[in-house]
Write a protein that holds these residues in place. Structure first.
Motif, PDB file in Angstrom:
ATOM      1  N   ILE A 670      74.262  10.338 -73.098  1.00  0.00           N
ATOM      2  CA  ILE A 670      74.878   9.534 -74.143  1.00  0.00           C
ATOM      3  C   ILE A 670      74.495   8.065 -73.965  1.00  0.00           C
ATOM      4  CG2 ILE A 670      77.081   8.728 -75.100  1.00  0.00           C
ATOM      5  CD1 ILE A 670      76.508  11.603 -75.742  1.00  0.00           C
ATOM      6  N   PHE A 671      74.169   7.404 -75.074  1.00  0.00           N
ATOM      7  CA  PHE A 671      73.821   5.983 -75.050  1.00  0.00           C
ATOM      8  C   PHE A 671      74.845   5.209 -75.883  1.00  0.00           C
ATOM      9  CE2 PHE A 671      69.950   8.306 -74.211  1.00  0.00           C
ATOM     10  CZ  PHE A 671      69.417   7.616 -73.127  1.00  0.00           C
ATOM     11  N   ILE A 672      75.425   4.175 -75.287  1.00  0.00           N
ATOM     12  CA  ILE A 672      76.491   3.394 -75.921  1.00  0.00           C
ATOM     13  C   ILE A 672      76.041   1.939 -76.024  1.00  0.00           C
ATOM     14  CG2 ILE A 672      78.909   2.686 -75.786  1.00  0.00           C
ATOM     15  CD1 ILE A 672      79.149   5.121 -73.733  1.00  0.00           C
ATOM     16  N   PHE A 673      76.106   1.390 -77.215  1.00  0.00           N
ATOM     17  CA  PHE A 673      75.775  -0.017 -77.437  1.00  0.00           C
ATOM     18  C   PHE A 673      77.027  -0.741 -77.927  1.00  0.00           C
ATOM     19  CE2 PHE A 673      71.812   2.308 -77.912  1.00  0.00           C
ATOM     20  CZ  PHE A 673      70.908   1.535 -77.194  1.00  0.00           C
ATOM     21  N   ASN A 674      77.425  -1.794 -77.214  1.00  0.00           N
ATOM     22  CA  ASN A 674      78.584  -2.601 -77.600  1.00  0.00           C
ATOM     23  C   ASN A 674      78.102  -3.954 -78.115  1.00  0.00           C
ATOM     24  OD1 ASN A 674      80.446  -0.630 -76.457  1.00  0.00           O
ATOM     25  ND2 ASN A 674      79.833  -1.424 -74.461  1.00  0.00           N
ATOM     26  N   LEU A 675      78.510  -4.325 -79.326  1.00  0.00           N
ATOM     27  CA  LEU A 675      78.143  -5.620 -79.901  1.00  0.00           C
ATOM     28  C   LEU A 675      79.341  -6.562 -79.814  1.00  0.00           C
ATOM     29  CD1 LEU A 675      76.247  -4.494 -83.150  1.00  0.00           C
ATOM     30  CD2 LEU A 675      75.330  -4.866 -80.854  1.00  0.00           C
ATOM     31  N   THR A 676      79.185  -7.710 -79.160  1.00  0.00           N
ATOM     32  CA  THR A 676      80.248  -8.713 -79.107  1.00  0.00           C
ATOM     33  C   THR A 676      79.657 -10.096 -79.330  1.00  0.00           C
ATOM     34  OG1 THR A 676      80.089  -9.162 -76.713  1.00  0.00           O
ATOM     35  CG2 THR A 676      81.498  -7.328 -77.398  1.00  0.00           C
ATOM     36  N   VAL A 677      80.488 -10.980 -79.823  1.00  0.00           N
ATOM     37  CA  VAL A 677      80.081 -12.378 -80.045  1.00  0.00           C
ATOM     38  C   VAL A 677      80.773 -13.236 -78.995  1.00  0.00           C
ATOM     39  CG1 VAL A 677      80.107 -14.319 -81.659  1.00  0.00           C
ATOM     40  CG2 VAL A 677      79.767 -11.983 -82.509  1.00  0.00           C
ATOM     41  N   ARG A 678      80.026 -14.039 -78.311  1.00  0.00           N
ATOM     42  CA  ARG A 678      80.573 -14.868 -77.238  1.00  0.00           C
ATOM     43  C   ARG A 678      81.717 -15.755 -77.757  1.00  0.00           C
ATOM     44  NH1 ARG A 678      77.111 -14.658 -72.833  1.00  0.00           N
ATOM     45  NH2 ARG A 678      74.955 -14.008 -73.321  1.00  0.00           N
ATOM     46  N   GLY A 679      82.756 -15.854 -76.927  1.00  0.00           N
ATOM     47  CA  GLY A 679      83.887 -16.700 -77.282  1.00  0.00           C
ATOM     48  C   GLY A 679      84.997 -15.976 -78.010  1.00  0.00           C
ATOM     49  N   THR A 680      84.759 -14.723 -78.434  1.00  0.00           N
ATOM     50  CA  THR A 680      85.799 -13.949 -79.107  1.00  0.00           C
ATOM     51  C   THR A 680      86.632 -13.196 -78.069  1.00  0.00           C
ATOM     52  OG1 THR A 680      84.354 -12.024 -79.367  1.00  0.00           O
ATOM     53  CG2 THR A 680      84.376 -13.640 -81.160  1.00  0.00           C
ATOM     54  N   ILE A 681      87.814 -12.770 -78.481  1.00  0.00           N
ATOM     55  CA  ILE A 681      88.686 -12.025 -77.566  1.00  0.00           C
ATOM     56  C   ILE A 681      88.006 -10.741 -77.104  1.00  0.00           C
ATOM     57  CG2 ILE A 681      90.861 -10.762 -77.365  1.00  0.00           C
ATOM     58  CD1 ILE A 681      91.326 -13.689 -77.347  1.00  0.00           C
ATOM     59  N   GLU A 682      87.330 -10.041 -78.007  1.00  0.00           N
ATOM     60  CA  GLU A 682      86.712  -8.776 -77.614  1.00  0.00           C
ATOM     61  C   GLU A 682      85.585  -8.991 -76.617  1.00  0.00           C
ATOM     62  OE1 GLU A 682      85.383  -6.862 -81.159  1.00  0.00           O
ATOM     63  OE2 GLU A 682      83.578  -8.083 -81.343  1.00  0.00           O
ATOM     64  N   ASP A 683      84.988 -10.181 -76.622  1.00  0.00           N
ATOM     65  CA  ASP A 683      83.954 -10.484 -75.634  1.00  0.00           C
ATOM     66  C   ASP A 683      84.574 -10.606 -74.244  1.00  0.00           C
ATOM     67  OD1 ASP A 683      81.213 -11.180 -74.917  1.00  0.00           O
ATOM     68  OD2 ASP A 683      81.998 -13.194 -74.540  1.00  0.00           O
ATOM     69  N   TYR A 684      85.747 -11.252 -74.154  1.00  0.00           N
ATOM     70  CA  TYR A 684      86.451 -11.334 -72.872  1.00  0.00           C
ATOM     71  C   TYR A 684      86.873  -9.943 -72.392  1.00  0.00           C
ATOM     72  CZ  TYR A 684      86.842 -16.424 -73.378  1.00  0.00           C
ATOM     73  OH  TYR A 684      86.569 -17.765 -73.493  1.00  0.00           O
ATOM     74  N   ILE A 685      87.340  -9.109 -73.321  1.00  0.00           N
ATOM     75  CA  ILE A 685      87.813  -7.768 -72.952  1.00  0.00           C
ATOM     76  C   ILE A 685      86.677  -6.929 -72.400  1.00  0.00           C
ATOM     77  CG2 ILE A 685      88.731  -5.594 -73.874  1.00  0.00           C
ATOM     78  CD1 ILE A 685      90.377  -7.258 -75.842  1.00  0.00           C
ATOM     79  N   ILE A 686      85.539  -6.919 -73.096  1.00  0.00           N
ATOM     80  CA  ILE A 686      84.425  -6.081 -72.638  1.00  0.00           C
ATOM     81  C   ILE A 686      83.877  -6.583 -71.313  1.00  0.00           C
ATOM     82  CG2 ILE A 686      82.488  -7.278 -73.741  1.00  0.00           C
ATOM     83  CD1 ILE A 686      83.090  -3.478 -73.639  1.00  0.00           C
ATOM     84  N   GLU A 687      84.004  -7.891 -71.084  1.00  0.00           N
ATOM     85  CA  GLU A 687      83.529  -8.461 -69.819  1.00  0.00           C
ATOM     86  C   GLU A 687      84.307  -7.880 -68.631  1.00  0.00           C
ATOM     87  OE1 GLU A 687      81.772 -10.833 -66.849  1.00  0.00           O
ATOM     88  OE2 GLU A 687      81.105 -10.321 -68.874  1.00  0.00           O
ATOM     89  N   ILE A 688      85.643  -7.835 -68.737  1.00  0.00           N
ATOM     90  CA  ILE A 688      86.422  -7.322 -67.596  1.00  0.00           C
ATOM     91  C   ILE A 688      86.343  -5.800 -67.502  1.00  0.00           C
ATOM     92  CG2 ILE A 688      87.983  -9.305 -67.539  1.00  0.00           C
ATOM     93  CD1 ILE A 688      90.083  -7.631 -68.939  1.00  0.00           C
ATOM     94  N   LEU A 689      86.234  -5.114 -68.643  1.00  0.00           N
ATOM     95  CA  LEU A 689      86.167  -3.653 -68.601  1.00  0.00           C
ATOM     96  C   LEU A 689      84.825  -3.172 -68.062  1.00  0.00           C
ATOM     97  CD1 LEU A 689      87.832  -2.624 -71.993  1.00  0.00           C
ATOM     98  CD2 LEU A 689      88.859  -2.613 -69.717  1.00  0.00           C
ATOM     99  N   ASP A 690      83.776  -3.880 -68.411  1.00  0.00           N
ATOM    100  CA  ASP A 690      82.431  -3.449 -68.019  1.00  0.00           C
ATOM    101  C   ASP A 690      82.058  -3.964 -66.632  1.00  0.00           C
ATOM    102  OD1 ASP A 690      79.942  -2.349 -68.061  1.00  0.00           O
ATOM    103  OD2 ASP A 690      79.144  -3.569 -69.690  1.00  0.00           O
ATOM    104  N   SER A 691      82.143  -5.276 -66.437  1.00  0.00           N
ATOM    105  CA  SER A 691      81.665  -5.839 -65.169  1.00  0.00           C
ATOM    106  C   SER A 691      82.666  -5.694 -64.033  1.00  0.00           C
ATOM    107  CB  SER A 691      81.310  -7.322 -65.358  1.00  0.00           C
ATOM    108  OG  SER A 691      82.466  -8.069 -65.701  1.00  0.00           O
ATOM    109  N   LYS A 692      83.962  -5.675 -64.349  1.00  0.00           N
ATOM    110  CA  LYS A 692      84.976  -5.617 -63.289  1.00  0.00           C
ATOM    111  C   LYS A 692      85.254  -4.185 -62.815  1.00  0.00           C
ATOM    112  CE  LYS A 692      86.425  -9.944 -62.675  1.00  0.00           C
ATOM    113  NZ  LYS A 692      86.523 -10.616 -61.353  1.00  0.00           N
ATOM    114  N   ILE A 693      85.465  -3.267 -63.759  1.00  0.00           N
ATOM    115  CA  ILE A 693      85.859  -1.909 -63.345  1.00  0.00           C
ATOM    116  C   ILE A 693      84.854  -0.834 -63.772  1.00  0.00           C
ATOM    117  CG2 ILE A 693      88.323  -2.488 -63.329  1.00  0.00           C
ATOM    118  CD1 ILE A 693      88.602  -1.000 -65.977  1.00  0.00           C
TER     119      ILE A 693
END
Length: 768
Positions: A670-693
């Protein structure tokens, strides 16, 4: 049947038996009709209805629609033959011939070498009867002996009875050969007929009877009265228990659930709980195997069988809405919840409702605890039951004090610290199973520690009476790998300006939290979605400048990124997920202008439209644009690429999107692509979900227990919104998200620690 309203199927069944005993057949018929409306495909109910119409009520005409339904369900030649007989007995000869032809066709297909009954004779006799009826030789108004005889030829018999039938037939033929020709009864009718008022000699009607001796338990009406003896009552109890036990081999719920792929281990789990656990069970499947689905199937089964009248589900506050949605959409049971206005309006009445889902914190609170404990519940379900591992907590004490018949405890990690956790959970299910805590430590725990077992075999024997734990290795669940890529985009100057303006507006004005949530998520999704909501707000004066800027925005950074992904492999199937209809419309326009064929899928579409969209995506077009509810329960394993155009703030929703494709039956990575724009709330969320855990590398379903280890009674969206509200600027917001990320890392470590303890203790010894 407006005068016969019964609360449960059990009440209706009891009323049917009462009316049958009194020979009030019309009322008995109405009771069965009500049951068949609830359980339309129940074969036993249909057989009871047919028997009532023919043998008790003497109304074969009333049996015909039920015969037809049974014929569709079973597709057996015997059913079509009996239907033909019923129609012939009431003069519907054309229909009778049609169904007799169908019976003959099926009999040829279903015949085997072991078939003990060759129906040539009964087919021939029925055909003669129909032919005579069509010729006017017999009246359309018939006595009922014909259909009675015909249906009784098809009763099921065991091997000994079959042998008796064969022997009896041989004896009958020998006697028939020894009789004089004048006494041959082969062509003798069993009743007279008439022609338009003219008396005629008796006309022979063919009959074909099989002598069968049947001995059944007779449910004497005296057993239901207060005058029944103790032995009679005990006999009835034993009989009912045996009847129910045997009936659990066929689950009623399987045809009454929506959008669920029913796996064999889940079905076996439900049967095992019904037959052997007597309604008290610890469901401990490993993460991702569907404990909630198993619990829902059990709830549905208990409700359909009339075994429970009221149910309370206790769950963390963050899961209340999810439980309500699952029970409504998948199991068609409407629950009231502590999130509903009805609870706030009248909490005293709320706890008396039939189906309720409550936050554990709300239920154990000082304002509600006594109200809950004063009620009686047929079934209590506790999700995330590892929170009950400590007997000194209010949660454990509440569940222990609730008056209940059945209880399900759900947790993937029953032991988080030591085996005393397990003792406390089992005590809620079966008090005394492990005697006292002191005796449990002495008998089962190894000396010098609380994590090792002194007598593993003995503990295993006791746990098998209360616990089921399906594991991935035991059910041989092997899924392909997942590869996730997050594309973090720089906003266009206009996007950055608008996003700053909307943040400032929300900070400076008193906007309800729900509206803040929606507007910030829309801003992260697309400016098109944001504009639609702003246009519908009453306070447009303060938004005039933002709306003016939005009017001049024709393109967004995510659009170009989306096209870049789609055009790399133009023929490969891809699902594009978004939360908002306006974003979906923007994506559709973008694809149309670029010449990319696509289908859309959203929750407001009809079932026919949804089926057509999935079929078109599978066979004709490379792209499906779907909302959150779009792919629920749909088979999308033919696709292996997901593009998250926007991201929900709840990571469990992200998992659900991935689970549409990454499930049993998926053969490719499975291939998953996440699109986020820097500075948005969803960008902060994906940062901790992806890079942290490393969320995208975990097993589907593991995010839920990790969030549970945060120790928060709020859902994740509420946590995010609070972080935003407490952050005066982007620097503080980034710091707050960094702290949340560290908390998630600790929660993940705690989860994996408890998971390793459970694996070491239980292994694969408690699966179905």
């Amino acid at each position: 049947m407006t005068d016969m309203l019964y609360e449960t199927p059990d009440d209706t069944l009891n009323a049917y038996l009462k009316f049958l005993t009194k020979k009030e057949y019309k009322k008995a018929y109405d009771c069965l009709k009500k049951l068949l409306h609830q359980f339309p495909d129940d074969r036993d109910l249909l057989m009871s209805m047919i028997s009532l119409c023919i043998h008790e009520w003497a109304r074969p005409d009333m049996s015909i629609p039920w015969f037809k339904r049974l014929a569709v369900i079973t597709s057996e030649w015997e059913t079509y033959y009996s239907l033909s007989s019923a129609e012939a007995s009431v003069g519907q000869f054309s229909a009778a011939r049609e169904h007799l032809t169908r019976a003959k066709e099926l009999e040829r297909k279903q015949r085997t070498d072991k078939t003990w009954l060759r129906p040539v004779k009964i087919f021939s006799d029925l055909e003669k009867y129909i032919r005579n009826g069509e010729s006017g030789i017999i009246s359309a108004q018939r006595p009922f002996s014909f259909i009675e005889n015909q249906t009784r030829t098809l009763q099921y018999v065991d091997e000994k009875q079959k042998k008796k039938v064969q022997n009896a037939e041989v004896t009958r033929q020998k006697k028939a050969q020894a009789l004089p020709a004048s006494t041959d009864q082969t062509n003798t009718y069993s009743h007279p007929a008439s022609f338009e008022g003219q008396s005629l000699p008796q006309i022979p009607i063919p009959t074909y009877t099989i002598p069968i001796k049947t001995e059944l338990f007779k449910e004497d009406a005296s057993l239901f009265t207060a005058h029944a003896s103790l032995s009679q009552i005990q006999s009835l109890i034993d009989y009912e228990r045996l009847s129910i036990q045997g009936g659990y081999d066929e689950l009623l719920c399987l045809n009454a659930v929506n959008g669920i792929e029913k796996y064999w281990y889940q079905t076996e789990t439900v049967k095992k709980v019904l037959k052997h656990f007597h309604g008290s069970v610890l469901l401990c499947d490993e993460v991702g195997l569907g404990k909630t689905i198993e619990a829902g199937m059990l709830i549905k089964e208990y409700v359909m069988r009339g075994m429970v009248k009221n149910i309370m589900v206790l769950t963390p506050a963050s899961l209340v809405s999810q439980w309500k949605e699952e029970m409504q959409t998948k199991f068609d049971i409407a629950f009231l919840t502590t999130d509903d206005p009805a609870f706030m309006k009248a909490p005293e009445d709320f706890w008396k409702q039939r189906f309720i889902i409550a936050s554990m914190n709300t239920a154990k609170g000082s304002r509600n605890r006594e109200l809950v404990e004063n009620q009686f519940y047929d079934l209590v379900v506790v999700d995330e039951a590892h929170h009950l591992r400590n007997r000194s907590t209010l949660s454990w004490k509440l569940v222990n004090r609730i008056k209940k018949r059945f209880i399900f405890l759900l947790t993937a990690t029953p032991v988080q610290n030591n085996l005393i956790d397990l003792f406390n959970l089992i005590t809620l299910l079966k008090p005394g199973q492990f005697k006292t805590e002191k005796e449990f430590k002495k008998e089962y725990l190894s000396k010098g520690g609380l994590k090792g077992t002194a007598d593993k075999e003995k503990m295993r024997g006791l746990l098998r009476d209360v616990m089921i734990r399906n594991t991935r290795s035991a059910i041989d669940l092997k899924l392909p790998r997942r590869f996730a890529t997050t594309i973090r985009l720089d906003p266009t100057p206009m996007e950055k300006e608008i996003y700053t303006d909307i943040n400032q507006y929300l900070m400076e004005h008193e906007v309800p939290r729900m509206s803040v949530n929606i507007l910030l998520r829309e801003a992260g999704s697309s400016l098109v979605a944001l504009k639609e909501s702003l246009l519908h707000r009453e306070d447009k004066e303060g938004l005039r400048d933002v709306l003016r800027k939005l009017d001049g925005t024709n393109n967004i950074s995510k659009g170009d990124a989306l096209l870049g992904i789609l055009q790399k492999n133009p023929t490969e199937k891809k699902v594009v997920f978004t939360q908002f209809i306006k974003s979906m419309e923007y994506i559709g326009d973008l694809l149309s202008k670029s010449g990319i064929a696509y289908r859309t899928f959203k929750g407001t579409m009809s079932l026919k439209e949804k089926d057509a969209a999935i079929a078109g995506f599978k066979d004709d077009v490379p792209v499906l644009v779907s909302t959150e509810s779009g792919g629920e329960g749909r088979n999308l394993q033919f696709c292996n690429t997901i593009i998250n155009f926007d991201l929900p703030w709840n990571p469990m929703r992200i998992e659900q999107r991935i689970g549409r494709l990454h499930r049993i039956g998926q053969a490719r990575d499975i291939f998953i692509f996440n699109l986020t724009v820097r500075g948005t709330i969803e960008d902060y969320i994906i940062e901790i979900l992806d890079s942290k855990i490393n969320m995208f590398e975990m097993v589907i379903g593991e995010i839920e227990p990790i969030l549970g280890h945060l120790g928060e009674d709020r859902d994740f969206e509420e946590i995010i919104l609070t972080l935003w509200a407490e952050s005066k600027n982007s620097t503080v917001l980034k710091q707050n998200f960094e702290k949340l990320g560290n908390d998630l890392v600790k929660a993940k470590n705690d989860y994996f620690k408890s998971k390793s303890i459970d694996t070491a203790i239980f292994g694969e010894d408690y699966e179905t």
